[in-house]
Scaffold this motif. Structure first.
Motif, mmCIF file in Angstrom:
data_model
loop_
_atom_site.group_PDB
_atom_site.id
_atom_site.type_symbol
_atom_site.label_atom_id
_atom_site.label_comp_id
_atom_site.label_asym_id
_atom_site.label_seq_id
_atom_site.Cartn_x
_atom_site.Cartn_y
_atom_site.Cartn_z
ATOM 1 N N LEU A 59 -6.220 -7.083 0.337
ATOM 2 C CA LEU A 59 -6.133 -8.545 0.292
ATOM 3 C C LEU A 59 -7.352 -9.137 -0.405
ATOM 4 C CD1 LEU A 59 -4.808 -11.230 1.015
ATOM 5 C CD2 LEU A 59 -5.841 -11.042 3.290
ATOM 6 N N ILE A 60 -8.530 -8.641 -0.094
ATOM 7 C CA ILE A 60 -9.764 -9.116 -0.727
ATOM 8 C C ILE A 60 -9.681 -8.891 -2.245
ATOM 9 C CG2 ILE A 60 -12.244 -8.677 -0.947
ATOM 10 C CD1 ILE A 60 -12.104 -7.988 2.158
ATOM 11 N N ALA A 61 -9.238 -7.700 -2.636
ATOM 12 C CA ALA A 61 -9.111 -7.409 -4.073
ATOM 13 C C ALA A 61 -8.081 -8.338 -4.726
ATOM 14 C CB ALA A 61 -8.723 -5.936 -4.279
ATOM 15 N N ALA A 62 -6.983 -8.609 -4.040
ATOM 16 C CA ALA A 62 -5.955 -9.504 -4.600
ATOM 17 C C ALA A 62 -6.494 -10.919 -4.742
ATOM 18 C CB ALA A 62 -4.713 -9.487 -3.722
ATOM 19 N N LEU A 63 -7.266 -11.356 -3.762
ATOM 20 C CA LEU A 63 -7.846 -12.706 -3.833
ATOM 21 C C LEU A 63 -8.853 -12.811 -4.978
ATOM 22 C CD1 LEU A 63 -8.373 -13.327 -0.028
ATOM 23 C CD2 LEU A 63 -6.953 -14.746 -1.546
ATOM 24 N N ARG A 64 -9.539 -11.733 -5.282
ATOM 25 C CA ARG A 64 -10.556 -11.741 -6.325
ATOM 26 C C ARG A 64 -9.992 -11.448 -7.715
ATOM 27 N NH1 ARG A 64 -15.255 -8.771 -2.765
ATOM 28 N NH2 ARG A 64 -15.977 -10.670 -1.729
ATOM 29 N N ALA A 122 1.332 -8.262 -11.090
ATOM 30 C CA ALA A 122 2.234 -9.398 -10.825
ATOM 31 C C ALA A 122 2.890 -9.235 -9.454
ATOM 32 C CB ALA A 122 3.287 -9.497 -11.922
ATOM 33 N N ALA A 123 3.286 -8.015 -9.124
ATOM 34 C CA ALA A 123 3.890 -7.776 -7.808
ATOM 35 C C ALA A 123 2.859 -8.008 -6.701
ATOM 36 C CB ALA A 123 4.441 -6.358 -7.734
ATOM 37 N N GLY A 124 1.616 -7.632 -6.959
ATOM 38 C CA GLY A 124 0.547 -7.877 -5.989
ATOM 39 C C GLY A 124 0.327 -9.363 -5.775
ATOM 40 N N THR A 125 0.368 -10.124 -6.846
ATOM 41 C CA THR A 125 0.213 -11.580 -6.741
ATOM 42 C C THR A 125 1.352 -12.183 -5.929
ATOM 43 O OG1 THR A 125 -0.963 -11.657 -8.835
ATOM 44 C CG2 THR A 125 0.008 -13.725 -8.068
ATOM 45 N N GLU A 126 2.562 -11.672 -6.141
ATOM 46 C CA GLU A 126 3.716 -12.163 -5.382
ATOM 47 C C GLU A 126 3.510 -11.915 -3.881
ATOM 48 O OE1 GLU A 126 8.248 -10.726 -4.735
ATOM 49 O OE2 GLU A 126 7.575 -10.828 -6.811
ATOM 50 N N ILE A 127 3.027 -10.744 -3.539
ATOM 51 C CA ILE A 127 2.761 -10.429 -2.128
ATOM 52 C C ILE A 127 1.629 -11.299 -1.593
ATOM 53 C CG2 ILE A 127 1.991 -8.647 -0.519
ATOM 54 C CD1 ILE A 127 4.880 -8.263 -1.526
ATOM 55 N N LEU A 128 0.587 -11.474 -2.381
ATOM 56 C CA LEU A 128 -0.531 -12.323 -1.970
ATOM 57 C C LEU A 128 -0.033 -13.708 -1.590
ATOM 58 C CD1 LEU A 128 -3.575 -12.955 -1.668
ATOM 59 C CD2 LEU A 128 -3.552 -13.562 -4.104
ATOM 60 N N HIS A 129 0.889 -14.236 -2.364
ATOM 61 C CA HIS A 129 1.386 -15.589 -2.117
ATOM 62 C C HIS A 129 2.298 -15.668 -0.887
ATOM 63 C CE1 HIS A 129 0.434 -16.690 -6.526
ATOM 64 N NE2 HIS A 129 -0.634 -16.716 -5.755
ATOM 65 N N ARG A 130 2.685 -14.540 -0.346
ATOM 66 C CA ARG A 130 3.392 -14.533 0.937
ATOM 67 C C ARG A 130 2.406 -14.637 2.099
ATOM 68 N NH1 ARG A 130 7.606 -9.628 -0.253
ATOM 69 N NH2 ARG A 130 8.635 -10.632 -2.027
ATOM 70 N N ILE A 131 1.136 -14.370 1.797
ATOM 71 C CA ILE A 131 0.093 -14.363 2.831
ATOM 72 C C ILE A 131 -0.740 -15.632 2.774
ATOM 73 C CG2 ILE A 131 -1.942 -13.123 3.674
ATOM 74 C CD1 ILE A 131 -0.680 -10.581 2.354
ATOM 75 N N MET A 142 0.836 -1.202 0.000
ATOM 76 C CA MET A 142 0.000 0.000 0.000
ATOM 77 C C MET A 142 0.874 1.257 0.000
ATOM 78 S SD MET A 142 -3.161 -1.240 2.350
ATOM 79 C CE MET A 142 -4.178 0.163 1.929
ATOM 80 N N ARG A 143 1.960 1.222 0.765
ATOM 81 C CA ARG A 143 2.890 2.362 0.767
ATOM 82 C C ARG A 143 3.506 2.560 -0.613
ATOM 83 N NH1 ARG A 143 4.222 -0.086 5.505
ATOM 84 N NH2 ARG A 143 6.091 -1.057 4.626
ATOM 85 N N GLU A 144 3.764 1.438 -1.306
ATOM 86 C CA GLU A 144 4.394 1.499 -2.625
ATOM 87 C C GLU A 144 3.368 1.546 -3.765
ATOM 88 O OE1 GLU A 144 7.235 -1.708 -2.809
ATOM 89 O OE2 GLU A 144 8.188 -1.052 -0.939
ATOM 90 N N HIS A 145 2.088 1.583 -3.414
ATOM 91 C CA HIS A 145 0.995 1.678 -4.400
ATOM 92 C C HIS A 145 1.020 0.539 -5.415
ATOM 93 C CE1 HIS A 145 0.066 5.543 -2.668
ATOM 94 N NE2 HIS A 145 1.331 5.877 -2.802
ATOM 95 N N ILE A 146 1.205 -0.676 -4.916
ATOM 96 C CA ILE A 146 1.193 -1.855 -5.779
ATOM 97 C C ILE A 146 -0.251 -2.333 -5.919
ATOM 98 C CG2 ILE A 146 1.964 -4.253 -6.025
ATOM 99 C CD1 ILE A 146 4.492 -3.419 -4.455
ATOM 100 N N ALA A 147 -0.717 -2.436 -7.134
ATOM 101 C CA ALA A 147 -2.101 -2.848 -7.393
ATOM 102 C C ALA A 147 -2.281 -4.322 -7.039
ATOM 103 C CB ALA A 147 -2.447 -2.612 -8.850
#
Length: 143
Positions: A135-140, A75-84, A66-71
């Motif tokens: 997180l909800i948006a990334a999951l969807r 692809a970067a958002g998906t990478e973060i999602l997979h850390r969670i 969120m600080r880095e404004h990653i959507a």
């Protein structure tokens, strides 16, 4: 919410008076009351926040994006999602997890607790709703 009544202290601070007024406006809003009802019914039916999902992990990883404004759909958002959450989580489970999180993620309800904290002199807690909304948006997001 009913077990923690909100009372204006006898000698309130200006911040507590403002919180009291905002709280009164919030609880008089029909959409807020309906949302609280929805959450209460889901909780009464045994629906809980998803087990195994660590809020601290969400805050840590999603706070950064969120600080880095990653959507969330990037692809970067998906990478973060997979850390969670597990990267092999099936699409149907991702959707179910997003829906369960959305049931218990609401800015108005979080604000209610923040205002109650002001009235009761509780230490302020950081907002977690924006992280869970991401997180909800990334999951969807489409895989």
């Amino acid at each position: 919410m009913r077990t923690l009544p909100a009372h204006l202290p006898t000698d309130p601070t200006p911040e507590q008076v403002d919180a009291w007024v905002e709280l009164a406006e919030l609880v008089s809003d029909e959409q807020f009351r309906e949302r609280v009802r929805e959450m209460a019914l889901a909780g009464a039916q045994g629906e809980q926040q998803p087990e195994g999902l660590d809020p601290a992990k969400v805050a840590e990883h999603v706070g950064r994006v969120m600080r880095e404004h990653i959507a969330p759909e990037s692809a970067a958002g998906t990478e973060i999602l997979h850390r969670i959450v597990d990267s092999h989580l099936p699409a149907a489970e991702r959707a179910r997890l997003a829906d369960r999180l959305a049931t218990f993620t609401d800015r108005g309800v979080e604000r209610y607790w923040q205002l109650l904290g002001v009235l009761n002199g509780w230490p302020p807690a950081p907002s977690r709703v924006p992280a869970f909304e991401w997180l909800i948006a990334a999951l969807r997001a489409p895989v």
